[in-house]
Design an enzyme around this catalytic site. Sequence first.
Site, mmCIF file in Angstrom:
data_model
loop_
_atom_site.group_PDB
_atom_site.id
_atom_site.type_symbol
_atom_site.label_atom_id
_atom_site.label_comp_id
_atom_site.label_asym_id
_atom_site.label_seq_id
_atom_site.Cartn_x
_atom_site.Cartn_y
_atom_site.Cartn_z
ATOM 1 N N ASP A 1 0.833 -1.157 0.102
ATOM 2 C CA ASP A 1 -0.042 0.067 -0.066
ATOM 3 C C ASP A 1 0.998 1.093 -0.049
ATOM 4 O O ASP A 1 1.726 1.308 0.660
ATOM 5 C CB ASP A 1 -0.869 -0.012 1.155
ATOM 6 C CG ASP A 1 -1.992 1.036 1.304
ATOM 7 O OD1 ASP A 1 -1.785 2.239 0.495
ATOM 8 O OD2 ASP A 1 -2.907 1.132 2.128
ATOM 9 N N VAL A 2 0.725 2.148 -0.802
ATOM 10 C CA VAL A 2 1.493 3.306 -0.879
ATOM 11 C C VAL A 2 1.430 4.055 0.318
ATOM 12 O O VAL A 2 2.209 5.214 0.513
ATOM 13 C CB VAL A 2 1.375 4.083 -2.131
ATOM 14 C CG1 VAL A 2 1.863 3.163 -3.539
ATOM 15 C CG2 VAL A 2 -0.022 4.614 -2.392
ATOM 16 N N TYR B 1 -10.437 15.700 -2.973
ATOM 17 C CA TYR B 1 -9.813 14.777 -4.152
ATOM 18 C C TYR B 1 -9.408 15.877 -5.472
ATOM 19 O O TYR B 1 -8.122 15.951 -5.438
ATOM 20 C CB TYR B 1 -10.777 14.135 -4.813
ATOM 21 C CG TYR B 1 -10.185 13.402 -6.116
ATOM 22 C CD1 TYR B 1 -9.075 12.139 -5.885
ATOM 23 C CD2 TYR B 1 -10.394 13.462 -7.311
ATOM 24 C CE1 TYR B 1 -8.668 11.759 -7.177
ATOM 25 C CE2 TYR B 1 -10.113 13.067 -8.431
ATOM 26 C CZ TYR B 1 -8.925 11.775 -8.316
ATOM 27 O OH TYR B 1 -8.627 11.416 -9.520
ATOM 28 N N LYS C 1 -5.426 16.820 -5.939
ATOM 29 C CA LYS C 1 -4.972 16.616 -7.362
ATOM 30 C C LYS C 1 -4.393 18.057 -8.019
ATOM 31 O O LYS C 1 -3.337 18.033 -8.715
ATOM 32 C CB LYS C 1 -5.902 16.206 -8.367
ATOM 33 C CG LYS C 1 -6.393 14.595 -8.202
ATOM 34 C CD LYS C 1 -4.998 13.827 -8.569
ATOM 35 C CE LYS C 1 -5.333 12.512 -8.330
ATOM 36 N NZ LYS C 1 -4.212 11.665 -8.496
#
Length: 274
Positions: free
Chosen positions: A81-82, A171, A175
């Site tokens: 998992d990053v 989100y 981004k």
Amino acid sequence: MNDTDGTADRGGARESGTPGPAGRAVIVTGGSRGLGRQTTLRLAAQGCDLAVCGRDAASLDAVAEEVRARYGRALHTARLDVLDESALAAFVRESAARFGRLDGLVTVAGGARGADLRGTEASDWDLTGRLNITHPAIALREAADHLAGTGGSAVLVSSVSGWKPAPPAQYAAAKAAQIHMAASLARELGPRGVRVNCVSPGSMLIEGKGWARLRDEDPRAYREFEKEFPGGRLVDPRDVAEVIAFLLSDRARAVNGANIPVDGGQNAPSAYGY
């Protein structure tokens, strides 16, 4: 293995849309599904050595087998998992040691947690930021010295939501930060010969994912959403993978600190408006 996509110009310089000669080494986070899988396959087709991480062992095994069967290349995979920063850093270091070099990094893994503003906790903002900002930063921190040694580059995968506002805000904000981070790191790492760019895909039609479910469950809403695209169709992840491959290539050597939209001219990033 020959790089069948490349030709040479009259001066002997490479004229190619590939990352260069076969044998270049590239890391792809989240490289076993969706856009990550298409990126892995495109780079494998160009003769790259690849290291791919993801959370699902079955998907990693499947893409590794596809790379072997279609392109005759081995694929180094790691299930992680990053969000586990130490595991991510170790994966980058191990991949560079295994290859003896590192020419490219593509951070595809991302996502969000939480709903609208009133329904989102502080932990949702934190996790979304760690997925989309911290994970690429950690991966590039570990890769930077290796990329400097080969004149390599990194591509961070952002989103149309990073520059065309749409909910959920956590989100979109993450981004947008990723786009700005790429530009800042391009300035920082440029003197060392490392390029850093962003690609911002539009809404992609990927089987099993959200837009494919909308198509199957609410065809009318999906047809309305298609009108947000001047060409009348959602983005094919293979087209995004082509742009990522170009940005890793020597042909993109003058592209640095850029955000490249690959969204088909998409208007609203959401099927439900801004």
